[in-house]
Design a protein around this motif. Structure first.
Motif, PDB file in Angstrom:
ATOM      1  N   ILE A 127       0.833  -1.200   0.000  1.00  0.00           N
ATOM      2  CA  ILE A 127       0.000   0.000   0.000  1.00  0.00           C
ATOM      3  C   ILE A 127       0.867   1.249   0.000  1.00  0.00           C
ATOM      4  N   GLN A 128       1.906   1.249   0.845  1.00  0.00           N
ATOM      5  CA  GLN A 128       2.776   2.418   0.904  1.00  0.00           C
ATOM      6  C   GLN A 128       3.461   2.658  -0.438  1.00  0.00           C
ATOM      7  N   GLU A 129       3.998   1.616  -1.026  1.00  0.00           N
ATOM      8  CA  GLU A 129       4.723   1.788  -2.282  1.00  0.00           C
ATOM      9  C   GLU A 129       3.799   2.206  -3.418  1.00  0.00           C
ATOM     10  N   THR A 130       2.561   1.715  -3.397  1.00  0.00           N
ATOM     11  CA  THR A 130       1.596   2.134  -4.408  1.00  0.00           C
ATOM     12  C   THR A 130       1.227   3.600  -4.227  1.00  0.00           C
ATOM     13  N   ALA A 131       1.025   4.027  -2.987  1.00  0.00           N
ATOM     14  CA  ALA A 131       0.717   5.437  -2.718  1.00  0.00           C
ATOM     15  C   ALA A 131       1.872   6.338  -3.141  1.00  0.00           C
ATOM     16  N   GLU A 132       3.091   5.919  -2.856  1.00  0.00           N
ATOM     17  CA  GLU A 132       4.256   6.720  -3.250  1.00  0.00           C
ATOM     18  C   GLU A 132       4.355   6.837  -4.766  1.00  0.00           C
ATOM     19  N   ALA A 133       4.080   5.722  -5.465  1.00  0.00           N
ATOM     20  CA  ALA A 133       4.127   5.755  -6.929  1.00  0.00           C
ATOM     21  C   ALA A 133       3.037   6.670  -7.486  1.00  0.00           C
ATOM     22  N   ALA A 134       1.840   6.594  -6.897  1.00  0.00           N
ATOM     23  CA  ALA A 134       0.746   7.453  -7.356  1.00  0.00           C
ATOM     24  C   ALA A 134       1.064   8.923  -7.120  1.00  0.00           C
TER      25      ALA A 134
END
Length: 304
Positions: free
Chosen positions: A108-115
């Motif tokens: 979740i964190q890595e997806t949020a950072e990518a977004a």
């Protein structure tokens, strides 16, 4: 710990005292020390032992936990409260009957950072549904799309929804006396050119409940027909592929009649196609009432 967490896990809940401890335990398996996180539970007027159960496991929760309470107003109102009260830069919605997969917090964190890096207002992450052999995945993975483009790429399905908090984030509209509004209304509340990241990386395990919203979706929407009709009217304002537009229009007419049959004022159709959809929707609305009556009497509805 920083004053402002990067991520708030938001859990709207009602009468799920028996499931919340399981979700809490999944934080243990999914815990990742690199995530600056909080967990925010919004109790939507539970009448079971939710408050007692949460108070019992709170001291053992591996992440900072806060609990808010509101009189029963529906999941969308609970989420509106969460968006106002969350401290995280990002919110990820995980329902009380779901659980985090191992490594889920990192995903979740890595997806949020990518977004965030790519200028997206939010993200949709695929989920793994327990006890099902076939899992839904995005036809367009790891792409930033408008919501309109996303709808046109294929059928929609349940996802982990993530949103970036800030002045640009708009919340659900709220309709007096109605307790349900689909999450599409939240997406349509944002600017039309807002971008959303799609990810086939799963962070959440879903287990549908026999008494959950998904299982009761028809009846739930029938009891909130004005919001449902307004949503389909708004969807008709998008540039949709023909099959999807036909379904949207049929549903507009369907819930227009549900509103009228419930002695509520249906939304003004506005566009010509919505006017045409009103008479088309009457057979669907009548069939809905018949099928719900059959289900309550223990008989399964059938067509043909």
């Amino acid at each position: 710990m920083l004053d402002q967490p990067f991520l708030t896990i938001v859990t709207p809940t009602r009468n799920r005292a028996h499931l919340l401890p399981r979700l809490m335990q999944s934080f243990v398996a999914a815990e990742y020390s690199g995530v600056n996180i909080e967990w925010l539970i919004v109790d939507d007027g539970s009448t079971d032992d939710t408050q007692i159960v949460v108070a019992e496991f709170a001291p053992y929760c591996p992440v900072p936990l806060r609990v808010l309470y509101q009189p029963h107003g529906g999941k969308h109102r609970a989420l509106n409260m969460a968006f106002r009260e969350a401290r995280g830069q990002w919110c990820a919605i995980i329902d009380s009957d779901d659980r985090l997969a191992p490594g889920g917090l990192r995903a979740i964190q890595e997806t949020a950072e990518a977004a965030e890096t790519r200028g997206s207002i939010g993200a949709f992450m695929a989920v793994d549904v327990l006890n099902r052999t076939t899992q839904h995945r995005f036809a367009v993975d790891d792409r930033c799309l408008t919501y309109e483009e996303l709808l046109n790429t294929g059928p929609t399905f349940d996802c982990t929804l993530m949103l970036r908090r800030g002045a640009e984030l708009r919340v659900f509209p709220e309709i007096p006396s109605e307790t349900f509004l689909a999450e599409s209304a939240l997406m349509l509340s944002q600017d039309r050119d807002s971008r959303w990241l799609t990810s086939n990386r799963s962070a959440v395990l879903v287990e549908y409940q026999a008494d959950g919203l998904s299982a009761r979706m028809l009846e739930v929407r029938m009891h909130s027909p004005v919001g449902s009709a307004r949503l389909y009217r708004a969807l008709n304002g998008l540039s949709l592929r023909p099959v999807l537009r036909a379904r949207v229009l049929a549903n507009f007419g369907r819930f227009w009649w549900h509103a009228l049959l419930a002695n509520r004022r249906p939304p003004w159709p506005g566009r010509l196609l919505c006017w045409i959809a009103v008479p088309v929707g009457l057979p669907f609305a009548l069939f809905d009432h018949w099928s719900v009556h059959r289900r309550r009497s223990g008989k399964k509805p059938s067509i043909g």
